[in-house]
Design a protein around this motif. Structure first.
Motif, PDB file in Angstrom:
ATOM      1  N   ARG A 197      25.998  11.760 -69.159  1.00 20.60           N
ATOM      2  CA  ARG A 197      25.807  10.432 -69.765  1.00 20.60           C
ATOM      3  C   ARG A 197      24.614   9.721 -69.134  1.00 20.60           C
ATOM      4  NH1 ARG A 197      27.497   5.845 -67.568  1.00 20.60           N
ATOM      5  NH2 ARG A 197      29.013   6.951 -66.257  1.00 20.60           N
ATOM      6  N   VAL A 198      24.588   9.679 -67.814  1.00 22.90           N
ATOM      7  CA  VAL A 198      23.494   9.010 -67.106  1.00 22.90           C
ATOM      8  C   VAL A 198      22.179   9.743 -67.348  1.00 22.90           C
ATOM      9  CG1 VAL A 198      22.605   8.412 -64.821  1.00 22.90           C
ATOM     10  CG2 VAL A 198      25.032   8.052 -65.358  1.00 22.90           C
ATOM     11  N   LYS A 199      22.215  11.062 -67.311  1.00 29.80           N
ATOM     12  CA  LYS A 199      20.986  11.843 -67.462  1.00 29.80           C
ATOM     13  C   LYS A 199      20.387  11.684 -68.871  1.00 29.80           C
ATOM     14  CE  LYS A 199      22.645  15.350 -64.168  1.00 29.80           C
ATOM     15  NZ  LYS A 199      21.636  15.298 -63.100  1.00 29.80           N
ATOM     16  N   THR A 200      21.231  11.682 -69.897  1.00 30.13           N
ATOM     17  CA  THR A 200      20.687  11.539 -71.251  1.00 30.13           C
ATOM     18  C   THR A 200      20.231  10.109 -71.515  1.00 30.13           C
ATOM     19  OG1 THR A 200      22.924  11.218 -72.152  1.00 30.13           O
ATOM     20  CG2 THR A 200      22.012  13.453 -72.219  1.00 30.13           C
ATOM     21  N   PHE A 201      20.947   9.135 -70.981  1.00 34.50           N
ATOM     22  CA  PHE A 201      20.503   7.751 -71.179  1.00 34.50           C
ATOM     23  C   PHE A 201      19.187   7.502 -70.444  1.00 34.50           C
ATOM     24  CE2 PHE A 201      20.742   3.064 -70.733  1.00 34.50           C
ATOM     25  CZ  PHE A 201      20.853   2.747 -72.082  1.00 34.50           C
ATOM     26  N   ASP A 202      19.017   8.124 -69.281  1.00 31.38           N
ATOM     27  CA  ASP A 202      17.735   8.031 -68.572  1.00 31.38           C
ATOM     28  C   ASP A 202      16.613   8.627 -69.409  1.00 31.38           C
ATOM     29  OD1 ASP A 202      18.743   6.726 -66.382  1.00 31.38           O
ATOM     30  OD2 ASP A 202      18.871   8.515 -65.104  1.00 31.38           O
ATOM     31  N   TRP A 203      16.904   9.717 -70.124  1.00 33.75           N
ATOM     32  CA  TRP A 203      15.889  10.316 -70.996  1.00 33.75           C
ATOM     33  C   TRP A 203      15.481   9.326 -72.083  1.00 33.75           C
ATOM     34  CZ3 TRP A 203      15.817  11.348 -76.241  1.00 33.75           C
ATOM     35  CH2 TRP A 203      14.715  12.096 -76.704  1.00 33.75           C
ATOM     36  N   PHE A 204      16.446   8.661 -72.699  1.00 31.19           N
ATOM     37  CA  PHE A 204      16.111   7.660 -73.712  1.00 31.19           C
ATOM     38  C   PHE A 204      15.210   6.576 -73.109  1.00 31.19           C
ATOM     39  CE2 PHE A 204      20.020   9.113 -75.990  1.00 31.19           C
ATOM     40  CZ  PHE A 204      19.455   9.298 -77.248  1.00 31.19           C
ATOM     41  N   LYS A 205      15.542   6.097 -71.930  1.00 28.05           N
ATOM     42  CA  LYS A 205      14.762   5.018 -71.309  1.00 28.05           C
ATOM     43  C   LYS A 205      13.334   5.462 -70.984  1.00 28.05           C
ATOM     44  CE  LYS A 205      17.823   4.105 -68.073  1.00 28.05           C
ATOM     45  NZ  LYS A 205      18.485   3.442 -66.912  1.00 28.05           N
ATOM     46  N   LYS A 206      13.198   6.678 -70.475  1.00 26.69           N
ATOM     47  CA  LYS A 206      11.867   7.171 -70.107  1.00 26.69           C
ATOM     48  C   LYS A 206      11.029   7.515 -71.331  1.00 26.69           C
ATOM     49  CE  LYS A 206      13.454   9.020 -65.673  1.00 26.69           C
ATOM     50  NZ  LYS A 206      13.795  10.250 -64.916  1.00 26.69           N
ATOM     51  N   THR A 207      11.678   8.014 -72.377  1.00 26.90           N
ATOM     52  CA  THR A 207      10.952   8.444 -73.573  1.00 26.90           C
ATOM     53  C   THR A 207      10.557   7.268 -74.449  1.00 26.90           C
ATOM     54  OG1 THR A 207      12.259  10.496 -73.519  1.00 26.90           O
ATOM     55  CG2 THR A 207      11.024  10.045 -75.537  1.00 26.90           C
ATOM     56  N   PHE A 208      11.366   6.197 -74.411  1.00 28.15           N
ATOM     57  CA  PHE A 208      11.105   5.014 -75.241  1.00 28.15           C
ATOM     58  C   PHE A 208      11.124   3.754 -74.372  1.00 28.15           C
ATOM     59  CE2 PHE A 208      13.015   8.271 -77.912  1.00 28.15           C
ATOM     60  CZ  PHE A 208      12.060   8.378 -78.919  1.00 28.15           C
ATOM     61  N   PRO A 209      10.117   3.609 -73.498  1.00 26.97           N
ATOM     62  CA  PRO A 209      10.125   2.492 -72.541  1.00 26.97           C
ATOM     63  C   PRO A 209      10.031   1.124 -73.209  1.00 26.97           C
ATOM     64  CG  PRO A 209       7.997   3.607 -72.532  1.00 26.97           C
ATOM     65  CD  PRO A 209       8.918   4.453 -73.347  1.00 26.97           C
ATOM     66  N   ASN A 210       9.555   1.052 -74.436  1.00 26.34           N
ATOM     67  CA  ASN A 210       9.425  -0.247 -75.111  1.00 26.34           C
ATOM     68  C   ASN A 210      10.678  -0.640 -75.895  1.00 26.34           C
ATOM     69  OD1 ASN A 210       6.759  -0.588 -74.194  1.00 26.34           O
ATOM     70  ND2 ASN A 210       5.980   0.693 -75.858  1.00 26.34           N
ATOM     71  N   ALA A 211      11.603   0.303 -76.060  1.00 21.29           N
ATOM     72  CA  ALA A 211      12.839  -0.015 -76.778  1.00 21.29           C
ATOM     73  C   ALA A 211      13.773  -0.809 -75.863  1.00 21.29           C
ATOM     74  CB  ALA A 211      13.526   1.257 -77.247  1.00 21.29           C
ATOM     75  N   ARG A 212      14.558  -1.677 -76.468  1.00 17.31           N
ATOM     76  CA  ARG A 212      15.553  -2.438 -75.714  1.00 17.31           C
ATOM     77  C   ARG A 212      16.878  -1.695 -75.795  1.00 17.31           C
ATOM     78  NH1 ARG A 212      15.872  -7.211 -78.871  1.00 17.31           N
ATOM     79  NH2 ARG A 212      14.573  -6.171 -80.442  1.00 17.31           N
ATOM     80  N   LEU A 213      17.086  -0.851 -74.800  1.00 16.00           N
ATOM     81  CA  LEU A 213      18.234   0.051 -74.820  1.00 16.00           C
ATOM     82  C   LEU A 213      19.455  -0.586 -74.168  1.00 16.00           C
ATOM     83  CD1 LEU A 213      16.304   3.295 -74.021  1.00 16.00           C
ATOM     84  CD2 LEU A 213      17.899   3.059 -75.911  1.00 16.00           C
ATOM     85  N   ARG A 214      20.581  -0.329 -74.773  1.00 17.17           N
ATOM     86  CA  ARG A 214      21.848  -0.842 -74.261  1.00 17.17           C
ATOM     87  C   ARG A 214      22.863   0.298 -74.241  1.00 17.17           C
ATOM     88  NH1 ARG A 214      25.822  -3.540 -77.181  1.00 17.17           N
ATOM     89  NH2 ARG A 214      24.393  -3.763 -78.962  1.00 17.17           N
ATOM     90  N   GLU A 215      23.416   0.566 -73.064  1.00 14.30           N
ATOM     91  CA  GLU A 215      24.422   1.629 -72.936  1.00 14.30           C
ATOM     92  C   GLU A 215      25.823   1.051 -73.093  1.00 14.30           C
ATOM     93  OE1 GLU A 215      26.195   4.936 -69.770  1.00 14.30           O
ATOM     94  OE2 GLU A 215      24.656   3.519 -69.126  1.00 14.30           O
ATOM     95  N   ILE A 216      26.664   1.759 -73.841  1.00 12.48           N
ATOM     96  CA  ILE A 216      28.076   1.404 -73.976  1.00 12.48           C
ATOM     97  C   ILE A 216      28.874   2.567 -73.383  1.00 12.48           C
ATOM     98  CG2 ILE A 216      29.948   0.799 -75.560  1.00 12.48           C
ATOM     99  CD1 ILE A 216      27.662   0.184 -77.648  1.00 12.48           C
TER     100      ILE A 216
END
Length: 392
Positions: free
Chosen positions: A52-71
């Motif tokens: 979970r943490v590893k894939t969410f980190d991928w989203f954050k690194k790949t899309f740094p301009n997106a406003r990501l929210r983890e549930i």
């Protein structure tokens, strides 16, 4: 390398190329820098700080301009049956755009209709919600690396949901020459079985270590990369149910809806805790309650605790309907005994799925605390956080 890539691509074995939904809607929002809520819905494997943490980190690194929210909607030791009842509270209320669903291990790698019904109940609730999120099913495995795939893939095929089988990449990874050898301490650990070929990836029988979680995450990310430029699927619409829409209406009911007799405590909600409507807590043998409900399925969201007792329950006349072994689950049950002692495990939030498949309409549940208790318990308490009701 080519073999590994093909294996990873084969791991996301969804319905068929023509029917399987894409994640195009999600990646459009990510590329535009919009707010994107990603939900991880599952058991302890999802709750752990691993894939979970590893894939969410991928989203954050790949899309740094997106406003990501983890549930993080994971609860250890729970399956899709409880998941259907808490979907509204724990997932839909947070308006997800993408939901990873991981219940295969805790459902017992099922091949029955009951777990098709609970999984499709989750799907139908999500697609009836405001955000109509994209969904990905995840199938984890055990150290034996031989888990069956049955009920969950059937639901995935029916609804065109992409699914990722995380077992084949572990089997392929067994060929790696750099796999770590067990230490002296690990060889002596009674929780570990080094005769099981997948133990090198696990901390016990089913929970991955960092190597296992890394392979899980790499497999999921490999799939996500195939979806980055995918054309968006249209908003999902619901076909006829595969098995039943019984769990499409699953919800949680505050425990104070019951009529209590005996030495019960009525406890207020604790801010930040799971039971948001308070709890009721039986303390002595003979304490009882009556709960009237309208629906076809019922469970209890309760605590397993060090002083947890046993209770007897009945619905209506207490006479079970004829057994349906092919369906699975508690279909047609109307009586039973539930033990809330910790047993070989630990105190925690847990649940008892009592019955399903009742006749539509009004029913009456009766619970009585029994005088005996398990040897691992010090008392007779029963703490109830919610009644779980589904159907009409």
């Amino acid at each position: 390398m080519r073999t590994l890539i093909l294996l990873l691509l084969a791991a996301f074995s969804a319905a068929s190329a023509a029917e399987t939904r894409t994640l195009g809607r999600v990646f459009q929002k990510l590329k535009a820098g919009d707010e994107v809520a990603i939900c991880y819905f599952g058991g302890s494997i999802t709750a752990a700080p691993g894939y979970r943490v590893k894939t969410f980190d991928w989203f954050k690194k790949t899309f740094p301009n997106a406003r990501l929210r983890e549930i993080n909607a994971a609860i250890g030791g729970t399956g899709s049956d409880l998941g259907a009842f808490r979907c509204s509270h724990d997932v839909i209320a947070h308006k997800p755009d993408l939901v990873f669903v991981e219940f295969s291990i805790n459902d017992g790698s099922p091949v029955d209709d009951f777990h098709k019904a609970t999984m499709e109940g989750i799907v139908r609730q999500l697609w009836l919600s405001e955000t109509k999120p994209e969904i990905v099913f995840l199938y984890t495995t055990s150290r034996d690396l031989n888990c069956r795939r049955g009920s969950h893939p059937a639901v995935a095929r029916h609804y065109g949901i992409p699914d990722i089988d995380l077992q084949p990449p572990l089997l392929e990874a067994l060929k790696r020459p750099d796999l770590p050898k067990p230490t002296e301490e690990q060889l002596k650990n009674p929780k570990l079985n080094w005769n099981a070929k997948g133990q090198v990836f696990m901390n016990d029988s089913v929970h991955p270590n960092d190597l296992g979680h890394t392979i899980y995450a790499d497999t999921i990310i490999a799939y996500l990369k195939t979806q980055m430029d995918a054309a968006p699927s249209p908003l999902p619409t619901l076909p006829a149910p595969l098995v039943s829409d019984e769990f499409a209406s699953a919800h949680l009911v505050a425990p104070t809806a019951a009529k209590l007799t005996g030495d019960w405590e009525i406890l207020p909600a604790v801010p930040g805790k799971r039971y948001r409507d308070g709890t009721i807590n039986a303390r002595k043998p003979g304490d009882s309650l009556v709960f009237e409900f309208e629906g076809t399925a019922l469970g209890i969201f309760q605590n397993v605790q060090k002083d947890g007792g046993k209770y007897e329950w009945t619905v209506d006349d207490g006479k079970d309907d004829p057994a349906d072994k092919t369906y699975g689950g508690p279909k047609g049950r109307k009586h039973g005994i539930v033990d809330t002692a910790p047993g070989p495990y630990f105190p925690r939030e847990h649940y008892a799925m009592l019955t399903c498949g009742l006749a539509p309409g009004k029913h009456t549940l009766k619970i009585t605390i029994l005088p005996e208790h398990d040897k691992t318990s010090t008392g007779h308490r029963l703490l109830i956080g919610y009644f779980m009701v589904a159907g009409h």
